[in-house]
Design a protein around this motif. Sequence first.
Motif, PDB file in Angstrom:
ATOM      1  N   ALA A 196       0.831  -1.213   0.000  1.00 43.32           N
ATOM      2  CA  ALA A 196       0.000   0.000   0.000  1.00 43.32           C
ATOM      3  C   ALA A 196       0.863   1.259   0.000  1.00 43.32           C
ATOM      4  O   ALA A 196       0.549   2.228  -0.703  1.00 43.32           O
ATOM      5  CB  ALA A 196      -0.938  -0.004   1.203  1.00 43.32           C
ATOM      6  N   LEU A 197       1.946   1.261   0.765  1.00 43.01           N
ATOM      7  CA  LEU A 197       2.829   2.430   0.783  1.00 43.01           C
ATOM      8  C   LEU A 197       3.464   2.661  -0.587  1.00 43.01           C
ATOM      9  O   LEU A 197       3.676   3.806  -0.993  1.00 43.01           O
ATOM     10  CB  LEU A 197       3.904   2.278   1.854  1.00 43.01           C
ATOM     11  CG  LEU A 197       3.402   2.481   3.282  1.00 43.01           C
ATOM     12  CD1 LEU A 197       4.426   1.975   4.284  1.00 43.01           C
ATOM     13  CD2 LEU A 197       3.062   3.947   3.538  1.00 43.01           C
ATOM     14  N   LYS A 198       3.749   1.584  -1.308  1.00 46.05           N
ATOM     15  CA  LYS A 198       4.324   1.716  -2.654  1.00 46.05           C
ATOM     16  C   LYS A 198       3.281   2.144  -3.678  1.00 46.05           C
ATOM     17  O   LYS A 198       3.562   2.964  -4.550  1.00 46.05           O
ATOM     18  CB  LYS A 198       4.979   0.399  -3.079  1.00 46.05           C
ATOM     19  CG  LYS A 198       6.252   0.114  -2.314  1.00 46.05           C
ATOM     20  CD  LYS A 198       6.872  -1.200  -2.726  1.00 46.05           C
ATOM     21  CE  LYS A 198       8.131  -1.430  -1.901  1.00 46.05           C
ATOM     22  NZ  LYS A 198       8.708  -2.749  -2.155  1.00 46.05           N
ATOM     23  N   GLU A 199       2.074   1.585  -3.563  1.00 49.19           N
ATOM     24  CA  GLU A 199       1.040   1.850  -4.570  1.00 49.19           C
ATOM     25  C   GLU A 199       0.234   3.123  -4.305  1.00 49.19           C
ATOM     26  O   GLU A 199      -0.147   3.820  -5.237  1.00 49.19           O
ATOM     27  CB  GLU A 199       0.085   0.658  -4.662  1.00 49.19           C
ATOM     28  CG  GLU A 199       0.762  -0.583  -5.216  1.00 49.19           C
ATOM     29  CD  GLU A 199      -0.141  -1.818  -5.215  1.00 49.19           C
ATOM     30  OE1 GLU A 199      -1.309  -1.715  -4.770  1.00 49.19           O
ATOM     31  OE2 GLU A 199       0.347  -2.871  -5.661  1.00 49.19           O
ATOM     32  N   LYS A 241       8.669   8.672   3.538  1.00 48.34           N
ATOM     33  CA  LYS A 241       8.427   9.538   2.372  1.00 48.34           C
ATOM     34  C   LYS A 241       6.952   9.915   2.259  1.00 48.34           C
ATOM     35  O   LYS A 241       6.618  11.029   1.857  1.00 48.34           O
ATOM     36  CB  LYS A 241       8.889   8.844   1.096  1.00 48.34           C
ATOM     37  CG  LYS A 241      10.383   8.748   0.966  1.00 48.34           C
ATOM     38  CD  LYS A 241      10.745   7.989  -0.298  1.00 48.34           C
ATOM     39  CE  LYS A 241      12.233   7.678  -0.309  1.00 48.34           C
ATOM     40  NZ  LYS A 241      12.560   6.708  -1.365  1.00 48.34           N
ATOM     41  N   THR A 242       6.071   8.985   2.613  1.00 49.68           N
ATOM     42  CA  THR A 242       4.638   9.273   2.562  1.00 49.68           C
ATOM     43  C   THR A 242       4.284  10.383   3.550  1.00 49.68           C
ATOM     44  O   THR A 242       3.557  11.320   3.210  1.00 49.68           O
ATOM     45  CB  THR A 242       3.825   7.991   2.850  1.00 49.68           C
ATOM     46  OG1 THR A 242       4.132   7.027   1.823  1.00 49.68           O
ATOM     47  CG2 THR A 242       2.339   8.262   2.865  1.00 49.68           C
ATOM     48  N   ILE A 243       4.815  10.308   4.753  1.00 49.50           N
ATOM     49  CA  ILE A 243       4.541  11.343   5.761  1.00 49.50           C
ATOM     50  C   ILE A 243       5.232  12.656   5.371  1.00 49.50           C
ATOM     51  O   ILE A 243       4.669  13.740   5.581  1.00 49.50           O
ATOM     52  CB  ILE A 243       4.956  10.867   7.172  1.00 49.50           C
ATOM     53  CG1 ILE A 243       4.196   9.590   7.535  1.00 49.50           C
ATOM     54  CG2 ILE A 243       4.698  11.950   8.216  1.00 49.50           C
ATOM     55  CD1 ILE A 243       2.685   9.684   7.485  1.00 49.50           C
ATOM     56  N   LYS A 287       2.959  14.749   3.406  1.00 51.51           N
ATOM     57  CA  LYS A 287       1.726  15.206   4.041  1.00 51.51           C
ATOM     58  C   LYS A 287       1.938  16.274   5.112  1.00 51.51           C
ATOM     59  O   LYS A 287       1.049  17.067   5.375  1.00 51.51           O
ATOM     60  CB  LYS A 287       0.989  14.011   4.662  1.00 51.51           C
ATOM     61  CG  LYS A 287       0.456  13.037   3.625  1.00 51.51           C
ATOM     62  CD  LYS A 287      -0.197  11.838   4.269  1.00 51.51           C
ATOM     63  CE  LYS A 287      -0.814  10.914   3.255  1.00 51.51           C
ATOM     64  NZ  LYS A 287      -2.080  11.414   2.698  1.00 51.51           N
ATOM     65  N   PHE A 288       3.101  16.249   5.768  1.00 49.16           N
ATOM     66  CA  PHE A 288       3.370  17.145   6.890  1.00 49.16           C
ATOM     67  C   PHE A 288       4.747  17.777   6.746  1.00 49.16           C
ATOM     68  O   PHE A 288       5.667  17.148   6.225  1.00 49.16           O
ATOM     69  CB  PHE A 288       3.334  16.368   8.223  1.00 49.16           C
ATOM     70  CG  PHE A 288       2.023  15.708   8.505  1.00 49.16           C
ATOM     71  CD1 PHE A 288       0.998  16.408   9.131  1.00 49.16           C
ATOM     72  CD2 PHE A 288       1.799  14.387   8.157  1.00 49.16           C
ATOM     73  CE1 PHE A 288      -0.223  15.798   9.386  1.00 49.16           C
ATOM     74  CE2 PHE A 288       0.582  13.771   8.412  1.00 49.16           C
ATOM     75  CZ  PHE A 288      -0.431  14.479   9.024  1.00 49.16           C
ATOM     76  N   PRO A 289       4.931  18.990   7.256  1.00 44.08           N
ATOM     77  CA  PRO A 289       6.251  19.616   7.210  1.00 44.08           C
ATOM     78  C   PRO A 289       7.200  18.980   8.232  1.00 44.08           C
ATOM     79  O   PRO A 289       6.822  18.735   9.379  1.00 44.08           O
ATOM     80  CB  PRO A 289       5.973  21.079   7.561  1.00 44.08           C
ATOM     81  CG  PRO A 289       4.703  21.044   8.362  1.00 44.08           C
ATOM     82  CD  PRO A 289       3.908  19.880   7.833  1.00 44.08           C
ATOM     83  N   LYS A 305      13.217  11.798  13.689  1.00 43.89           N
ATOM     84  CA  LYS A 305      12.623  12.808  12.831  1.00 43.89           C
ATOM     85  C   LYS A 305      11.258  13.185  13.389  1.00 43.89           C
ATOM     86  O   LYS A 305      10.638  12.398  14.088  1.00 43.89           O
ATOM     87  CB  LYS A 305      12.448  12.219  11.409  1.00 43.89           C
ATOM     88  CG  LYS A 305      12.062  13.176  10.344  1.00 43.89           C
ATOM     89  CD  LYS A 305      12.127  12.465   8.990  1.00 43.89           C
ATOM     90  CE  LYS A 305      11.936  13.432   7.849  1.00 43.89           C
ATOM     91  NZ  LYS A 305      12.104  12.743   6.553  1.00 43.89           N
ATOM     92  N   CYS A 306      10.794  14.392  13.046  1.00 43.90           N
ATOM     93  CA  CYS A 306       9.464  14.826  13.473  1.00 43.90           C
ATOM     94  C   CYS A 306       8.802  15.637  12.370  1.00 43.90           C
ATOM     95  O   CYS A 306       9.471  16.228  11.522  1.00 43.90           O
ATOM     96  CB  CYS A 306       9.543  15.685  14.735  1.00 43.90           C
ATOM     97  SG  CYS A 306       9.966  14.757  16.212  1.00 43.90           S
ATOM     98  N   TRP A 307       7.474  15.665  12.422  1.00 44.69           N
ATOM     99  CA  TRP A 307       6.657  16.454  11.521  1.00 44.69           C
ATOM    100  C   TRP A 307       5.680  17.280  12.336  1.00 44.69           C
ATOM    101  O   TRP A 307       5.150  16.822  13.348  1.00 44.69           O
ATOM    102  CB  TRP A 307       5.859  15.546  10.574  1.00 44.69           C
ATOM    103  CG  TRP A 307       6.683  14.736   9.652  1.00 44.69           C
ATOM    104  CD1 TRP A 307       7.094  15.076   8.381  1.00 44.69           C
ATOM    105  CD2 TRP A 307       7.179  13.400   9.854  1.00 44.69           C
ATOM    106  NE1 TRP A 307       7.815  14.055   7.813  1.00 44.69           N
ATOM    107  CE2 TRP A 307       7.890  13.013   8.695  1.00 44.69           C
ATOM    108  CE3 TRP A 307       7.109  12.499  10.924  1.00 44.69           C
ATOM    109  CZ2 TRP A 307       8.499  11.775   8.570  1.00 44.69           C
ATOM    110  CZ3 TRP A 307       7.724  11.257  10.801  1.00 44.69           C
ATOM    111  CH2 TRP A 307       8.411  10.914   9.642  1.00 44.69           C
TER     112      TRP A 307
END
Length: 136
Positions: A66-69, A77-79, A82-84, A129-131
């Motif tokens: 799902a993360l790839k598709e 990378k997905t997050i 979506k978020f800084p 890391k944080c967003w």
Amino acid sequence: MLSLNRASIWEQSLSDYISSKREEPFVYGKNDCCMFVAGAVEVMTGIDPMSEFRGQYKSLATSVRALKEIGAGDLEKTIDGKFPVIPVSSAKRGDIAFYENALGIVMDGYAWFVSDDGLERIPRSEWIKCWGVGNG
């Protein structure tokens, strides 16, 4: 990038949400790091940032697919899309922390992460890391 604003009562909503999840074990697609954090963001902002992933996976293998598709290739990378990204030292209550390839919700000097036995506290010193999640 999502444009989010925290609701006026976001702190109480977040506290209630975390209390409701404290004893709930890890289950892919229901109470994994992605769904836990998405639920927290939704109670704070009214927006589910991972809605496209709901019902799309039930195991490690199908979550990776799902993360790839659907996502940007992997969880980080997905997050990122979506978020800084913010400095770990600047993360505040309600922001998202990253530790051992998992997402958690910041609560001052620690963050809550989903484990097999419910929520687990991980100190800030271990996050990589944080967003930021909207304004609050």
